[in-house]
Scaffold this motif. Structure first.
Motif, short mmCIF file in Angstrom:
data_model
loop_
_atom_site.label_atom_id
_atom_site.label_comp_id
_atom_site.label_asym_id
_atom_site.label_seq_id
_atom_site.Cartn_x
_atom_site.Cartn_y
_atom_site.Cartn_z
N VAL A 122 45.88 37.85 46.12
CA VAL A 122 45.20 37.93 47.41
C VAL A 122 44.03 36.97 47.40
CG1 VAL A 122 43.97 39.46 48.99
CG2 VAL A 122 45.83 40.36 47.61
N ARG A 123 43.90 36.18 48.46
CA ARG A 123 42.76 35.29 48.60
C ARG A 123 41.88 35.81 49.73
NH1 ARG A 123 40.54 31.29 46.39
NH2 ARG A 123 42.30 30.77 45.11
N ASP A 124 40.62 36.14 49.39
CA ASP A 124 39.65 36.64 50.37
C ASP A 124 38.67 35.53 50.70
OD1 ASP A 124 40.70 39.24 50.29
OD2 ASP A 124 39.52 39.71 48.50
N PHE A 125 38.39 35.37 51.99
CA PHE A 125 37.40 34.39 52.43
C PHE A 125 36.06 35.08 52.58
CE2 PHE A 125 41.40 32.45 53.51
CZ PHE A 125 41.21 31.16 53.07
N ILE A 126 35.01 34.41 52.12
CA ILE A 126 33.68 34.99 52.09
C ILE A 126 32.92 34.57 53.34
CG2 ILE A 126 31.53 35.14 50.80
CD1 ILE A 126 33.23 34.38 48.31
N GLY A 127 32.70 35.53 54.23
CA GLY A 127 31.91 35.29 55.44
C GLY A 127 32.41 34.13 56.28
N ASP A 128 31.47 33.41 56.88
CA ASP A 128 31.81 32.28 57.74
C ASP A 128 31.84 30.97 56.97
OD1 ASP A 128 31.95 33.94 59.89
OD2 ASP A 128 29.85 33.67 60.46
N THR A 129 31.58 31.04 55.69
CA THR A 129 31.58 29.82 54.88
C THR A 129 33.01 29.41 54.56
OG1 THR A 129 31.49 31.03 52.81
CG2 THR A 129 29.38 30.48 53.84
N ASN A 130 33.14 28.30 53.91
CA ASN A 130 34.45 27.79 53.52
C ASN A 130 34.83 28.25 52.12
OD1 ASN A 130 36.68 26.45 54.38
ND2 ASN A 130 35.95 24.41 53.80
N GLU A 131 34.06 29.19 51.56
CA GLU A 131 34.31 29.67 50.21
C GLU A 131 35.32 30.82 50.23
OE1 GLU A 131 30.81 30.57 48.01
OE2 GLU A 131 29.69 28.97 48.96
N SER A 132 36.06 30.92 49.13
CA SER A 132 37.03 32.01 49.01
C SER A 132 37.10 32.47 47.56
CB SER A 132 38.40 31.55 49.50
OG SER A 132 38.88 30.52 48.67
N HIS A 133 37.73 33.61 47.40
CA HIS A 133 37.87 34.21 46.08
C HIS A 133 39.29 34.76 45.96
CE1 HIS A 133 36.93 36.53 42.50
NE2 HIS A 133 37.41 37.60 43.09
N GLY A 134 40.04 34.34 44.95
CA GLY A 134 41.39 34.82 44.73
C GLY A 134 41.43 35.83 43.60
N THR A 135 42.22 36.88 43.76
CA THR A 135 42.30 37.91 42.74
C THR A 135 43.64 38.63 42.82
OG1 THR A 135 41.18 39.81 41.79
CG2 THR A 135 41.25 39.70 44.17
N CYS A 136 43.96 39.34 41.77
CA CYS A 136 45.15 40.20 41.75
C CYS A 136 44.73 41.59 42.21
CB CYS A 136 45.73 40.28 40.34
SG CYS A 136 46.36 38.73 39.72
N ARG A 137 45.46 42.12 43.17
CA ARG A 137 45.09 43.42 43.72
C ARG A 137 46.33 44.13 44.23
NH1 ARG A 137 41.52 42.77 48.57
NH2 ARG A 137 40.64 41.22 47.19
N SER A 138 46.30 45.43 44.14
CA SER A 138 47.35 46.24 44.73
C SER A 138 46.79 46.87 46.01
CB SER A 138 47.79 47.34 43.77
OG SER A 138 48.73 48.17 44.39
N PRO A 139 47.38 46.57 47.14
CA PRO A 139 46.83 47.10 48.38
C PRO A 139 47.01 48.62 48.51
CG PRO A 139 48.73 45.68 48.83
CD PRO A 139 48.49 45.67 47.36
N GLU A 140 47.96 49.21 47.81
CA GLU A 140 48.24 50.64 47.97
C GLU A 140 47.39 51.54 47.09
OE1 GLU A 140 51.00 48.67 46.94
OE2 GLU A 140 51.76 48.25 48.94
N VAL A 141 46.91 51.03 45.95
CA VAL A 141 46.31 51.91 44.94
C VAL A 141 44.94 51.39 44.53
CG1 VAL A 141 46.65 52.82 42.62
CG2 VAL A 141 48.59 52.52 44.10
N ASP A 142 44.08 52.34 44.16
CA ASP A 142 42.76 52.02 43.63
C ASP A 142 42.93 51.26 42.31
OD1 ASP A 142 39.99 52.10 43.20
OD2 ASP A 142 40.17 53.97 42.05
N PRO A 143 42.13 50.21 42.07
CA PRO A 143 42.27 49.41 40.83
C PRO A 143 42.09 50.20 39.55
CG PRO A 143 40.79 48.31 42.38
CD PRO A 143 41.12 49.64 42.96
N MET A 144 41.37 51.30 39.59
CA MET A 144 41.14 52.07 38.37
C MET A 144 42.42 52.77 37.89
SD MET A 144 38.15 51.40 37.57
CE MET A 144 37.73 52.56 36.31
N THR A 145 43.43 52.85 38.74
CA THR A 145 44.69 53.48 38.34
C THR A 145 45.39 52.69 37.25
OG1 THR A 145 44.88 54.16 40.63
CG2 THR A 145 46.79 54.52 39.27
N TRP A 146 45.15 51.39 37.21
CA TRP A 146 45.81 50.55 36.22
C TRP A 146 45.30 50.80 34.80
CZ3 TRP A 146 50.23 48.40 37.09
CH2 TRP A 146 50.58 48.10 38.40
N ILE A 147 44.25 51.58 34.67
CA ILE A 147 43.72 51.89 33.34
C ILE A 147 44.56 52.97 32.67
CG2 ILE A 147 41.69 52.83 32.14
CD1 ILE A 147 39.99 51.50 34.24
#
Length: 149
Positions: A122-147
């Motif tokens: 998933v690539r998230d864009f930060i505000g109105d700037t041209n910056e972005s942040h890409g990460t691995c994420r599961s849209p259905e589950v909280d990230p702590m479940t992977w522990i």
């Protein structure tokens, strides 16, 4: 590499080189998760290829930890059985059976997590700037479940 080169040394022969190889293999799997984090679209990979890399993260990390700790457990159990001063030979299957069952359960848990809540790039864009942040994420589950594993 060092274990292989010095395998004839007295101390390494007493340390059971095959188990040391297994511990090293588990550590290599854990370190491979860092390599998968280093890719993004700039490396020429598509979003689907990056999502496949994301799916490999929990498998590499969890199985690396499992393999390393299983080798240590087998080594300690073998020492424990040897120090019981019984004359019976220590059978490898008797010692590794619990680890095989635990490894199968790890595989089942990871398969369920991968099927029910797959990680995706998933690539998230930060505000109105041209910056972005890409990460691995599961849209259905909280990230702590992977522990879990």
């Amino acid at each position: 590499l060092w274990v292989f080169l010095c395998r004839k040394h007295r101390v390494l022969m007493a340390s059971q080189p095959p188990l040391l190889y297994v511990i090293c293999f588990g550590a290599i799997l854990q370190c491979a998760t860092v390599i998968t984090f280093s890719f993004d679209e700039g490396a020429g990979l598509s979003a689907s290829q990056l999502s496949k890399l994301c799916q490999s993260l929990p498998w590499l990390f969890a199985m690396g930890i499992f393999i390393s700790s299983a080798a240590l457990y087998v080594k300690l159990l073998r020492i424990h059985v040897t120090l019981q001063f019984s004359r019976e030979k220590v059978k490898l299957l008797r010692i590794t059976a619990p680890m095989l069952v635990l490894g199968l359960s790890y595989g089942i848990i990871l398969s369920c997590q991968s099927a029910l809540a797959p990680l995706a790039w998933v690539r998230d864009f930060i505000g109105d700037t041209n910056e972005s942040h890409g990460t691995c994420r599961s849209p259905e589950v909280d990230p702590m479940t992977w522990i879990l594993p």
